[in-house]
Design an enzyme around this catalytic site. Structure first.
Site, PDB file in Angstrom:
ATOM      1  N   HIS A 158       1.022  -1.232   0.055  1.00 44.17           N
ATOM      2  CA  HIS A 158       0.059  -0.019   0.000  1.00 44.17           C
ATOM      3  C   HIS A 158       0.888   1.374   0.111  1.00 44.17           C
ATOM      4  O   HIS A 158       2.141   1.203   0.599  1.00 44.17           O
ATOM      5  CB  HIS A 158      -0.805  -0.017   1.262  1.00 44.17           C
ATOM      6  CG  HIS A 158      -2.126   0.944   1.027  1.00 44.17           C
ATOM      7  ND1 HIS A 158      -2.032   2.199   1.264  1.00 44.17           N
ATOM      8  CD2 HIS A 158      -3.209   0.737   0.765  1.00 44.17           C
ATOM      9  CE1 HIS A 158      -3.054   2.807   1.151  1.00 44.17           C
ATOM     10  NE2 HIS A 158      -3.812   1.797   0.962  1.00 44.17           N
ATOM     11  N   ASP A 167      -7.764  -5.068  -0.086  1.00 41.66           N
ATOM     12  CA  ASP A 167      -8.479  -5.826  -1.051  1.00 41.66           C
ATOM     13  C   ASP A 167      -8.169  -7.380  -0.777  1.00 41.66           C
ATOM     14  O   ASP A 167      -8.840  -8.372  -1.557  1.00 41.66           O
ATOM     15  CB  ASP A 167      -8.054  -5.351  -2.397  1.00 41.66           C
ATOM     16  CG  ASP A 167      -8.477  -4.051  -2.926  1.00 41.66           C
ATOM     17  OD1 ASP A 167      -7.501  -3.352  -2.820  1.00 41.66           O
ATOM     18  OD2 ASP A 167      -9.474  -3.949  -2.989  1.00 41.66           O
TER      19      ASP A 167
HETATM   20  C1  SDX Z   1      -6.322   0.061  -2.901  1.00 39.85           C
HETATM   21  O1  SDX Z   1      -4.566   4.748  -1.978  1.00 39.85           O
HETATM   22  C2  SDX Z   1      -5.240   4.155  -1.642  1.00 39.85           C
HETATM   23  O2  SDX Z   1      -5.807   4.408  -0.314  1.00 39.85           O
HETATM   24  C3  SDX Z   1      -5.711   2.753  -2.019  1.00 39.85           C
HETATM   25  C4  SDX Z   1      -6.909   1.900  -1.370  1.00 39.85           C
HETATM   26  C5  SDX Z   1      -8.153   2.817  -1.048  1.00 39.85           C
HETATM   27  O3  SDX Z   1      -9.044   2.569  -0.018  1.00 39.85           O
HETATM   28  O4  SDX Z   1      -8.452   3.571  -1.784  1.00 39.85           O
HETATM   29  O5  SDX Z   1      -6.240   1.470  -0.171  1.00 39.85           O
HETATM   30  C6  SDX Z   1      -7.180   0.703  -2.200  1.00 39.85           C
HETATM   31  O6  SDX Z   1      -5.957   0.380  -4.127  1.00 39.85           O
HETATM   32  C7  SDX Z   1      -5.331  -0.908  -2.194  1.00 39.85           C
HETATM   33  C8  SDX Z   1      -4.203  -1.422  -2.942  1.00 39.85           C
HETATM   34  C9  SDX Z   1      -4.577  -2.733  -3.943  1.00 39.85           C
HETATM   35  N1  SDX Z   1      -3.405  -2.837  -4.804  1.00 39.85           N
HETATM   36  C10 SDX Z   1      -3.022  -4.086  -4.944  1.00 39.85           C
HETATM   37  O7  SDX Z   1      -3.101  -4.901  -3.993  1.00 39.85           O
HETATM   38  C11 SDX Z   1      -2.115  -4.507  -6.138  1.00 39.85           C
HETATM   39  C12 SDX Z   1      -0.571  -4.869  -5.488  1.00 39.85           C
HETATM   40  N2  SDX Z   1      -0.108  -3.730  -4.751  1.00 39.85           N
HETATM   41  C13 SDX Z   1       0.868  -3.083  -5.550  1.00 39.85           C
HETATM   42  O8  SDX Z   1       0.572  -2.670  -7.025  1.00 39.85           O
HETATM   43  C14 SDX Z   1       1.408  -1.964  -4.919  1.00 39.85           C
HETATM   44  O9  SDX Z   1       1.668  -2.221  -3.308  1.00 39.85           O
HETATM   45  C15 SDX Z   1       0.732  -0.521  -4.719  1.00 39.85           C
HETATM   46  C16 SDX Z   1       0.049  -0.060  -5.935  1.00 39.85           C
HETATM   47  C17 SDX Z   1      -0.545  -0.904  -3.698  1.00 39.85           C
HETATM   48  C18 SDX Z   1       1.283   0.837  -3.943  1.00 39.85           C
HETATM   49  O10 SDX Z   1       2.299   0.897  -4.828  1.00 39.85           O
HETATM   50  P1  SDX Z   1       3.425   1.855  -4.405  1.00 39.85           P
HETATM   51  O11 SDX Z   1       3.237   2.533  -2.964  1.00 39.85           O
HETATM   52  O12 SDX Z   1       3.628   2.849  -5.494  1.00 39.85           O
HETATM   53  O13 SDX Z   1       4.686   0.983  -4.200  1.00 39.85           O
HETATM   54  P2  SDX Z   1       5.656   0.674  -5.110  1.00 39.85           P
HETATM   55  O14 SDX Z   1       4.949  -0.090  -6.246  1.00 39.85           O
HETATM   56  O15 SDX Z   1       6.703   1.585  -5.577  1.00 39.85           O
HETATM   57  O16 SDX Z   1       6.428  -0.761  -4.394  1.00 39.85           O
HETATM   58  C19 SDX Z   1       7.482  -0.505  -3.601  1.00 39.85           C
HETATM   59  C20 SDX Z   1       8.140  -1.710  -3.727  1.00 39.85           C
HETATM   60  C21 SDX Z   1       8.489  -1.856  -5.024  1.00 39.85           C
HETATM   61  O17 SDX Z   1       9.826  -2.726  -5.155  1.00 39.85           O
HETATM   62  P3  SDX Z   1      11.271  -1.957  -5.523  1.00 39.85           P
HETATM   63  O18 SDX Z   1      10.915  -1.254  -6.937  1.00 39.85           O
HETATM   64  O19 SDX Z   1      11.340  -0.507  -4.324  1.00 39.85           O
HETATM   65  O20 SDX Z   1      12.456  -2.792  -5.550  1.00 39.85           O
HETATM   66  O21 SDX Z   1       7.603  -2.956  -3.057  1.00 39.85           O
HETATM   67  C22 SDX Z   1       7.370  -3.810  -4.151  1.00 39.85           C
HETATM   68  C23 SDX Z   1       7.662  -2.995  -5.652  1.00 39.85           C
HETATM   69  O22 SDX Z   1       8.001  -3.986  -6.677  1.00 39.85           O
HETATM   70  N3  SDX Z   1       5.914  -4.310  -4.086  1.00 39.85           N
HETATM   71  C24 SDX Z   1       5.483  -5.583  -4.465  1.00 39.85           C
HETATM   72  C25 SDX Z   1       4.143  -5.238  -4.004  1.00 39.85           C
HETATM   73  N4  SDX Z   1       3.721  -4.006  -3.757  1.00 39.85           N
HETATM   74  C26 SDX Z   1       4.911  -3.321  -3.940  1.00 39.85           C
HETATM   75  N5  SDX Z   1       6.201  -6.376  -4.679  1.00 39.85           N
HETATM   76  C27 SDX Z   1       5.463  -7.657  -4.753  1.00 39.85           C
HETATM   77  N6  SDX Z   1       4.036  -7.784  -4.475  1.00 39.85           N
HETATM   78  C28 SDX Z   1       3.522  -6.537  -4.217  1.00 39.85           C
HETATM   79  N7  SDX Z   1       2.053  -6.641  -3.999  1.00 39.85           N
END
Ligand code: SDX
Length: 431
Positions: free
Chosen positions: A307, A365
């Site tokens: 998140h 989620d």
């Molecule tokens: C919702 O904003 C809100 O409040 C949203 C929400 C709401 O109520 O409105 O809470 C609802 O959207 C919840 C999130 C649902 N999405 C998912 O579950 C999809 C999987 N999660 C990711 O796509 C990600 O964690 C996000 C999009 C939720 C957050 O992305 P960020 O903050 O931009 O973080 P990032 O993508 O830059 O990740 C940081 C690191 C990365 O590695 P590095 O590039 O630093 O090496 O963590 C890794 C990412 O690769 N990473 C994951 C991961 N999520 C982040 N690796 C594996 N699995 C994951 N799920």
């Protein structure tokens, strides 16, 4: 007021910017005059460090896993409130007394039906359309039934029309999108039913016989709606507000919010979680997929994990896990294996260094899809339910923004990395 000093090494000039304190959470540096004073832009793609506005509605502490709506903890609201009451709180700033609540519910009840002509829009969609495509279209179409030339949406009366019509009609529109996908007739709302029971009635009743959901199912849906109601300046809420900052019709703004929520990185994740659990299949495969999630060269991510704000537990996931257990024990043991697989995945992922280091915990989620599946909904409807729940967050934040005197059109700038000025070349001279 405390100030922060920024030194520009190019001209050795120092600039002072005010630090503004909120009622809780991080202070902000007021950079509204940054470009005017320094001639430079502030660069923050994805807005990881940017407060786009001030708001009194929802507070999130990502480190401590805290979520407050108008000061009340989400755990307390989920346990003691119902969705209409939380809607009233988000919109008006306080919990309603008995009369206020009854009046609010009566207003919503009186507007649950759609104009009969709107029903014709559905037949323009392919039967196999994703229900989110249908809901985007129908919500946008509502703006033609509530035009600005009749409704002044900058007035309190006009805002309240937008608020009450959207809250009252979203479940009806969403349920009709589901019925349309099944080829079943639309089911009209029933005034004597509660908000969540009416929603389940329109989703699952047929003309051949009424569907009467168990209390466990009605409660589970109501809690799910509460837990998805609002979440500060997330992507879809920011979309609604940027659209609204130009003075656009609020129904069209909410349609833009539905479109933004649809993405798998945002509200579309609940659908992807179930697809991921089905792909993993059983506990023996968990480590293989955790390895894939950690592999930078692999696009696979653990859906429902991570998140932007919560770098500790998402408090909503905590509450949802509890209702998941309670609901499945009461209504749907055959989804127990799915829940067991999710629990095992969570346990293994949270003991893995990669997830601990990157602070990737289950988010809202991760469990919502299991509850929605237990309620009998197909995955394609999961994000639609999220959109119904989040409508109150979108329209509350829109209403707060429109009510602010200094509300300006949102118009970010950029870091330009394209070609510098160059002369035009006639087509005959091009290589
Ligand atoms: C919702 O904003 C809100 O409040 C949203 C929400 C709401 O109520 O409105 O809470 C609802 O959207 C919840 C999130 C649902 N999405 C998912 O579950 C999809 C999987 N999660 C990711 O796509 C990600 O964690 C996000 C999009 C939720 C957050 O992305 P960020 O903050 O931009 O973080 P990032 O993508 O830059 O990740 C940081 C690191 C990365 O590695 P590095 O590039 O630093 O090496 O963590 C890794 C990412 O690769 N990473 C994951 C991961 N999520 C982040 N690796 C594996 N699995 C994951 N799920």
């Amino acid at each position: 007021m405390k100030k922060i000093k920024i030194l520009n090494p190019d001209n050795n000039k120092t600039y002072n910017f005010n630090i503004i304190k909120g009622s809780c959470g991080p202070d902000v540096v007021d950079l509204t005059s940054f470009y005017e004073k320094t001639g430079m832009f502030v660069y923050d793609p994805g807005f990881t460090s940017t407060a786009s506005c001030s708001s009194e509605i929802t507070y999130i502490d990502g480190e401590k896993g805290i979520l407050l709506h108008r000061g009340y903890e989400i755990e307390e609201l989920a346990e003691n409130s119902d969705y209409p009451e939380v809607c009233y709180l988000l919109l008006n700033g306080d919990l309603p007394n008995k009369n206020e609540k009854d009046k609010f519910i009566q207003t919503l009840t009186n507007h649950t039906m759609l104009h009969e002509q709107i029903l014709r829009f559905y037949s323009g969609f392919r039967r196999d359309s994703h229900p989110m495509a249908v809901v985007v279209g129908i919500v946008g179409a509502l703006s033609s039934f509530y035009p600005e030339k009749i409704y002044d949406f900058s007035s309190n009366e006009g805002k309240w029309v937008a608020v009450t019509r959207l809250l009252a009609k979203l479940p009806t529109m969403a349920a009709m999108a589901y019925k349309y996908s099944l080829g079943q007739p639309f089911i009209y709302p029933k005034n004597e039913l509660s908000y969540s029971e009416n929603f389940l009635h329109m989703l699952f009743s047929t003309p051949c016989g009424d569907y009467s959901p168990s209390k466990a199912k009605i409660d589970a849906l109501d809690k799910l709606l509460i837990l998805h109601a609002d979440h500060e300046q997330n992507a879809s809420t920011s979309t609604v507000k940027i659209a609204g900052s130009s003075g656009a019709n609020p129904f069209a703004c909410v349609a833009a919010g539905v479109a933004s929520l649809w993405g798998p990185a945002h509200g579309g994740a609940n659908e992807s979680v179930i697809q991921m659990l089905r792909l993993i299949g059983n506990e023996n495969n968990i480590n293989k997929y955790i390895k894939k999630a950690k592999d930078k060269k692999d696009s696979f991510r653990l859906m429902g994990f991570g998140h932007r704000v919560y770098k500790n537990y998402d408090p909503r996931a905590n509450v949802l896990r509890k209702y998941c257990h309670r609901l499945l024990n009461e209504i749907d043991n055959n989804n127990i294996p799915l829940l067991k697989l999710a629990n095992k995945l969570e346990e293994i992922a949270l003991s893995d260094d990669y997830f601990i280091k990157k602070k990737l915990y289950p988010n809202v989620d991760f469990y919502s899809g299991i509850i929605l599946k237990a309620l009998g909904l197909p995955e394609s409807m999961f994000t639609v339910i999220f959109a119904v729940a989040r409508t109150v967050g979108w329209i509350s934040q829109w209403k707060e923004m429109i009510g602010m005197e200094k509300s300006k059109i949102s118009r970010p700038r950029q870091l330009y990395t394209g070609k510098a000025k160059r002369d035009f070349i006639d087509i005959n001279d091009r290589k």
